[in-house]
Motif scaffolding. Structure first.
Motif, short mmCIF file in Angstrom:
data_model
loop_
_atom_site.label_atom_id
_atom_site.label_comp_id
_atom_site.label_asym_id
_atom_site.label_seq_id
_atom_site.Cartn_x
_atom_site.Cartn_y
_atom_site.Cartn_z
N VAL A 211 0.81 -1.22 0.00
CA VAL A 211 0.00 0.00 0.00
C VAL A 211 0.84 1.27 0.00
O VAL A 211 0.30 2.38 0.00
N GLY A 212 2.15 1.13 0.00
CA GLY A 212 3.02 2.30 -0.05
C GLY A 212 4.47 1.84 -0.10
O GLY A 212 4.84 0.86 0.54
N SER A 213 5.27 2.53 -0.91
CA SER A 213 6.69 2.19 -1.03
C SER A 213 7.48 3.49 -1.06
O SER A 213 7.21 4.36 -1.90
N TYR A 214 8.44 3.62 -0.16
CA TYR A 214 9.18 4.87 0.01
C TYR A 214 10.69 4.61 -0.01
O TYR A 214 11.16 3.66 0.61
N ASP A 215 11.41 5.45 -0.71
CA ASP A 215 12.87 5.39 -0.72
C ASP A 215 13.41 6.34 0.35
O ASP A 215 12.80 7.39 0.62
N THR A 216 14.56 5.99 0.92
CA THR A 216 15.08 6.73 2.07
C THR A 216 16.46 7.29 1.77
O THR A 216 17.44 6.53 1.66
N LYS A 217 16.55 8.59 1.63
CA LYS A 217 17.81 9.25 1.29
C LYS A 217 18.90 8.87 2.30
O LYS A 217 18.72 9.02 3.51
#
Length: 378
Positions: A211-217
Motif C-alpha cells: 500500500v506504499g513504497s518509500y525510498d530513504t535518502k
C-alpha cells in the motif's frame, strides 16, 4: 513494482544458501585463510608485509561499520602481515563528495590497495578510475561501486530481501492475502537497495497488498521516520499490518513513528544488520526480525582478499572470489558472497551470541531482563 531494470546488477550464485547459523569458525571455509605466509604455491608476492590498506566506509548511522567492520579489518590485516601492515581509515558520514575526496587523498598517500564501501556507487566511479590509473587495486566492500573494480565482497543482497519478504509473509500467516504492507526502502544511490527490494518483492508480490513504497535518502533514520509518518497518514494506522524496513536503523525509526501515532501493538517490522538495539527490540517483541549478515565473515575475508591481492597471492585471491558479479560498468567482477540468515527470537543464541558478536549480558540489560527471561535467553 518488481520490474527489473536492464542495468541491474547480475550475480552468478554458486553455493550460497540461507543457513541456520553462520559461525565465525567458518572463516576458513575457502580453505585458504590460514595461508598468510604465502606458502600456498602461488606467484611470488608483489610486496611483503609492509603494506597499507585504505578503508573507506560510508556512514556512522549503521552501527556495525564503526563497531565491527573497521576493527575486524584492521585486526585481520595485522594478523596476515605479521603486525607490519596498517589500515588507513576514513568515514564519509553519508557524504558522497566527501568520500570521493577521501579516496583521492588515499591515492595521494600511495596506499597499496583500497576497500571501498560506496555512499553513492555511481558518484565514486571517477575516483575509482583514478585509483586504477595509479595502479592501486580497488575492492568494493558491502556495496558494489561502479568503475574499474578489481573485486567485490558482500552478501547475496537479493537473498537478503527474499529473507525479509518471506519473514513478513510467515508472520502474517493465513491473513497475508488481505494484509496491507508498507515498504521503507533504502537509498537509491546504493545499488544494494534495488536488490533488497527485488528480493523482497519475489516473496511479497501476489501474497500481500503493498500500500506504499518509500525510498530513504542516505538510509537516514530521520528520513525513514518521516516516510513512515506519511504512510500512516495515507493508509491509516489501523490498516498497516506489516512494514518492510530495509535495515535496522530505519526499523527503529519506523517503530518510533508507529508508537507516536498511537499503536498499541507494533505490527511485524523487518530489519537488517543485527544492530544491538535491533536485537533488543526483537527480544522485546517490538521488531519482528533482522537479517544477520555475518560481518565477521565479510570484514575478515575482505581484509584477506586485499592482502592477497597486493601481495600477488593469486591462488588465495581466486579461492576467496569464487562468485562473479556484473556492475553497470564492468562484467564478471571476482566476488565473494557471504550467506545470510533471518534473526528472530528463536535463534539469537545460534547466531550473534554463538559468533561472539554480542553476549547475553550485552543484550539482556536491566531494561530487557524480563523479556530475555520470557524467551529463555539467559
Amino acid at each position: 513494482m518488481n520490474a527489473r531494470s536492464p542495468r541491474r546488477i547480475t550475480v552468478r550464485r554458486t553455493a550460497i544458501a540461507v543457513t541456520a547459523t553462520v559461525s565465525a569458525l567458518s572463516l576458513a571455509a575457502c580453505g585458504v585463510i590460514d595461508s598468510a605466509d604465502g606458502s600456498s604455491g602461488s606467484a611470488a608476492p608483489k610486496k611483503g608485509d609492509d603494506i597499507t590498506v585504505g578503508l573507506l566506509l560510508p556512514d556512522k548511522e549503521t552501527k556495525r561499520f564503526e563497531k565491527f567492520d573497521y576493527p575486524l579489518i584492521k585486526k585481520q590485516v595485522t594478523a596476515l602481515t605479521n603486525g607490519k601492515g596498517e589500515v588507513l581509515y576514513a568515514n564519509a558520514e553519508a557524504n558522497a563528495a566527501q568520500q570521493s575526496k577521501q579516496l583521492e587523498e588515499m591515492i595521494a598517500e600511495k596506499v597499496d590497495v583500497l576497500l571501498v564501501d560506496a555512499v553513492d556507487s555511481k558518484a565514486i566511479a571517477p575516483a575509482v578510475e583514478k585509483a586504477s590509473e595509479a595502479g592501486i587495486p580497488v575492492i568494493a566492500y558491502d556495496r558494489l561501486a561502479q568503475g574499474p573494480i578489481d573485486a567485490y565482497v558482500s552478501h547475496d543482497n537479493e537473498l537478503v530481501g527474499e529473507v525479509q519478504g518471506r519473514s513478513i509473509v510467515e508472520a502474517l500467516g493465513t491473513k497475508a492475502a488481505t494484509s496491507k504492507v508498507v515498504m521503507i526502502n533504502g537509498s537509491l544511490a546504493d545499488p544494494n537497495t534495488a536488490r533488497f527490494k527485488d528480493g523482497a518483492m519475489t516473496e511479497l508480490q501476489g501474497k500481500v497488498q503493498i500500500v506504499g513504497s518509500y525510498d530513504t535518502k542516505d538510509w537516514l533514520p530521520e528520513v525513514a521516520k518521516t516516510n513512515m509518518e506519511t504512510a500512516i497518514r495515507a493508509v491509516g494506522l489501523s490498516n498497516i499490518d506489516a512494514v518492510y524496513s530495509a535495515n535496522d536503523g530505519m526499523a527503529g525509526a519506523v517503530i518510533d513513528a508507529l508508537k507516536e501515532a498511537g499503536a498499541s501493538k507494533i505490527p511485524p517490522v523487518t530489519g537488517q544488520d543485527a544492530d544491538l538495539a535491533a536485537v533488543q527490540r526483537i527480544v522485546s517483541g517490538e521488531q519482528y526480525m533482522s537479517v544477520y549478515k555475518s560481518f565477521i565473515l565479510e570484514a575478515t575475508n575482505a581484509a584477506s582478499m586485499a592482502v592477497a591481492k597486493v601481495q600477488g597471492r593469486s591462488i588465495e585471491f581466486d579461492a576467496l572470489t569464487r562468485d562473479s558479479v556484473d556492475s553497470p560498468t564492468k562484467k564478471k567482477i571476482p566476488s565473494m558472497l557471504v550467506p545470510v540468515v533471518a534473526l528472530t527470537q528463536e535463534n539469537i543464541k545460534d547466531t550473534v551470541i554463538r559468533d561472539g558478536v554480542y553476549t547475553i549480558k550485552d543484550i539482556c540489560t536491566p531494561d530487557y531482563a524480563a523479556d530475555c527471561a520470557a524467551i529463555n535467553l539467559t
